[in-house]
Design a protein around this motif. Structure first.
Motif, PDB file in Angstrom:
ATOM      1  N   THR A   6       0.759  -1.191   0.083  1.00  0.00           N
ATOM      2  CA  THR A   6      -0.049   0.019  -0.132  1.00  0.00           C
ATOM      3  C   THR A   6       0.805   1.349   0.009  1.00  0.00           C
ATOM      4  OG1 THR A   6      -1.895  -1.088   1.190  1.00  0.00           O
ATOM      5  CG2 THR A   6      -1.913   1.308   1.123  1.00  0.00           C
ATOM      6  N   ASN A   7       2.155   1.240   0.669  1.00  0.00           N
ATOM      7  CA  ASN A   7       3.012   2.410   0.615  1.00  0.00           C
ATOM      8  C   ASN A   7       3.371   2.562  -0.635  1.00  0.00           C
ATOM      9  OD1 ASN A   7       2.531   2.772   3.439  1.00  0.00           O
ATOM     10  ND2 ASN A   7       4.369   1.759   4.074  1.00  0.00           N
ATOM     11  N   ARG A   8       3.505   1.768  -1.545  1.00  0.00           N
ATOM     12  CA  ARG A   8       4.096   1.767  -2.853  1.00  0.00           C
ATOM     13  C   ARG A   8       3.309   1.980  -3.867  1.00  0.00           C
ATOM     14  NH1 ARG A   8       8.386  -3.285  -2.203  1.00  0.00           N
ATOM     15  NH2 ARG A   8       9.700  -2.318  -0.734  1.00  0.00           N
ATOM     16  N   ALA A   9       1.797   2.159  -3.276  1.00  0.00           N
ATOM     17  CA  ALA A   9       0.915   2.184  -4.310  1.00  0.00           C
ATOM     18  C   ALA A   9       1.000   3.665  -5.202  1.00  0.00           C
ATOM     19  CB  ALA A   9      -0.700   2.371  -3.526  1.00  0.00           C
ATOM     20  N   PRO A  10       1.383   4.951  -4.624  1.00  0.00           N
ATOM     21  CA  PRO A  10       1.502   5.993  -5.436  1.00  0.00           C
ATOM     22  C   PRO A  10       2.756   5.893  -6.386  1.00  0.00           C
ATOM     23  CG  PRO A  10       1.254   6.524  -3.132  1.00  0.00           C
ATOM     24  CD  PRO A  10       1.302   4.920  -3.077  1.00  0.00           C
ATOM     25  N   GLN A  68      -3.049  12.406  -0.199  1.00  0.00           N
ATOM     26  CA  GLN A  68      -1.774  12.903  -0.132  1.00  0.00           C
ATOM     27  C   GLN A  68      -1.029  11.801  -1.395  1.00  0.00           C
ATOM     28  OE1 GLN A  68      -0.125  12.973   3.585  1.00  0.00           O
ATOM     29  NE2 GLN A  68      -0.542  15.172   4.000  1.00  0.00           N
ATOM     30  N   SER A  69      -1.372  10.688  -1.185  1.00  0.00           N
ATOM     31  CA  SER A  69      -0.742   9.646  -2.032  1.00  0.00           C
ATOM     32  C   SER A  69      -1.170  10.054  -3.532  1.00  0.00           C
ATOM     33  CB  SER A  69      -1.142   8.323  -1.610  1.00  0.00           C
ATOM     34  OG  SER A  69      -2.705   7.994  -1.664  1.00  0.00           O
ATOM     35  N   GLY A  70      -2.412  10.485  -3.608  1.00  0.00           N
ATOM     36  CA  GLY A  70      -2.800  10.902  -4.979  1.00  0.00           C
ATOM     37  C   GLY A  70      -2.047  11.957  -5.568  1.00  0.00           C
ATOM     38  N   ALA A  71      -1.713  12.918  -4.529  1.00  0.00           N
ATOM     39  CA  ALA A  71      -0.685  13.897  -5.190  1.00  0.00           C
ATOM     40  C   ALA A  71       0.556  13.391  -5.474  1.00  0.00           C
ATOM     41  CB  ALA A  71      -0.675  15.050  -4.107  1.00  0.00           C
ATOM     42  N   PHE A  72       1.107  12.509  -4.818  1.00  0.00           N
ATOM     43  CA  PHE A  72       2.423  11.984  -5.215  1.00  0.00           C
ATOM     44  C   PHE A  72       2.285  11.255  -6.180  1.00  0.00           C
ATOM     45  CE2 PHE A  72       5.602   8.393  -4.522  1.00  0.00           C
ATOM     46  CZ  PHE A  72       6.776   9.332  -4.807  1.00  0.00           C
ATOM     47  N   ALA A  73       1.151  10.226  -6.666  1.00  0.00           N
ATOM     48  CA  ALA A  73       1.004   9.289  -7.811  1.00  0.00           C
ATOM     49  C   ALA A  73       0.933  10.532  -9.026  1.00  0.00           C
ATOM     50  CB  ALA A  73       0.040   8.614  -7.500  1.00  0.00           C
ATOM     51  N   GLY A  74       0.097  11.510  -9.053  1.00  0.00           N
ATOM     52  CA  GLY A  74       0.279  12.569 -10.026  1.00  0.00           C
ATOM     53  C   GLY A  74       1.548  13.160 -10.334  1.00  0.00           C
ATOM     54  N   VAL A  75       2.334  13.646  -9.497  1.00  0.00           N
ATOM     55  CA  VAL A  75       3.848  13.908  -9.635  1.00  0.00           C
ATOM     56  C   VAL A  75       4.663  12.802 -10.374  1.00  0.00           C
ATOM     57  CG1 VAL A  75       5.902  14.781  -8.465  1.00  0.00           C
ATOM     58  CG2 VAL A  75       3.625  15.774  -7.785  1.00  0.00           C
ATOM     59  N   MET A  76       4.531  11.642  -9.788  1.00  0.00           N
ATOM     60  CA  MET A  76       5.419  10.510 -10.388  1.00  0.00           C
ATOM     61  C   MET A  76       4.812  10.545 -11.980  1.00  0.00           C
ATOM     62  SD  MET A  76       7.565   9.967  -8.387  1.00  0.00           S
ATOM     63  CE  MET A  76       8.326   8.683  -9.583  1.00  0.00           C
ATOM     64  N   THR A  77       3.583  10.366 -12.044  1.00  0.00           N
ATOM     65  CA  THR A  77       3.202  10.156 -13.459  1.00  0.00           C
ATOM     66  C   THR A  77       3.657  11.323 -14.280  1.00  0.00           C
ATOM     67  OG1 THR A  77       0.928   9.290 -12.538  1.00  0.00           O
ATOM     68  CG2 THR A  77       1.012   9.848 -14.968  1.00  0.00           C
TER      69      THR A  77
END
Length: 165
Positions: A6-10, A68-77
């Motif tokens: 779960t921690n790695r999901a983003p 917050q994980s959504g924001a991090f996933a958006g940045v990584m994308t």
């Protein structure tokens, strides 16, 4: 407590969707000179990233329950897809020496007509291009974070619940 997966999901969502989007950018870059569909391809190149950033945010937040994980996933994308896109753009520019020299000649001619005594070199032109690409990367990261956070907020609200049997 969040599990390791779960921690790695983003990160996982950002890498997955960023790679897909980056490959789509490369295809769109090769198709872009096609006349009548050029406006459609331009619209796609603007709308696809927004959809991918939001989707990454939704998917990451559904797995973690955190916006917050959504924001991090958006940045990584945004980071991964932009690296694909910017590297392709830079390679197209550098490998097309005839166009680079033509552009450089046109710029120097325009400067001479205006009375400017500066003579642009290929290094100066490429430096300006790299600076422009870095600004584009920064803007992409900011938009990715914002849209990913919006997606994360949506995804957090729709987190699947565990059903007891």
């Amino acid at each position: 407590m969040l599990t390791t997966s779960t921690n790695r999901a983003p990160l996982r969502e950002g890498l997955r969707l960023g790679s897909i989007l980056g490959l789509l950018f490369i295809v769109l870059h090769w198709l872009n000179p096609i006349g009548p569909v050029a406006p459609l391809l331009s619209a796609l190149s603007l709308l696809l990233p927004l959809a991918a950033y939001g989707l990454a945010g939704v998917r990451a937040a559904r797995q973690t329950g955190s916006a917050q994980s959504g924001a991090f996933a958006g940045v990584m994308t945004a980071l991964v897809s932009s690296l694909f896109s910017l590297a392709t753009t830079f390679l197209f520019i550098v490998l097309d020496q005839a166009q680079l020299q033509s552009t450089l000649g046109s710029l120097n001619l325009a400067l001479q007509r205006e009375g400017v005594t500066v003579h642009l070199t290929e290094g100066m032109l490429l430096g300006g291009i790299v600076l422009g690409l870095l600004v584009a990367l920064l803007l992409s990261l900011l938009v990715g974070m914002a849209v990913g956070a919006i997606g994360g907020s949506i995804g957090r609200q729709k987190k699947p619940s565990l059903v007891e049997s």
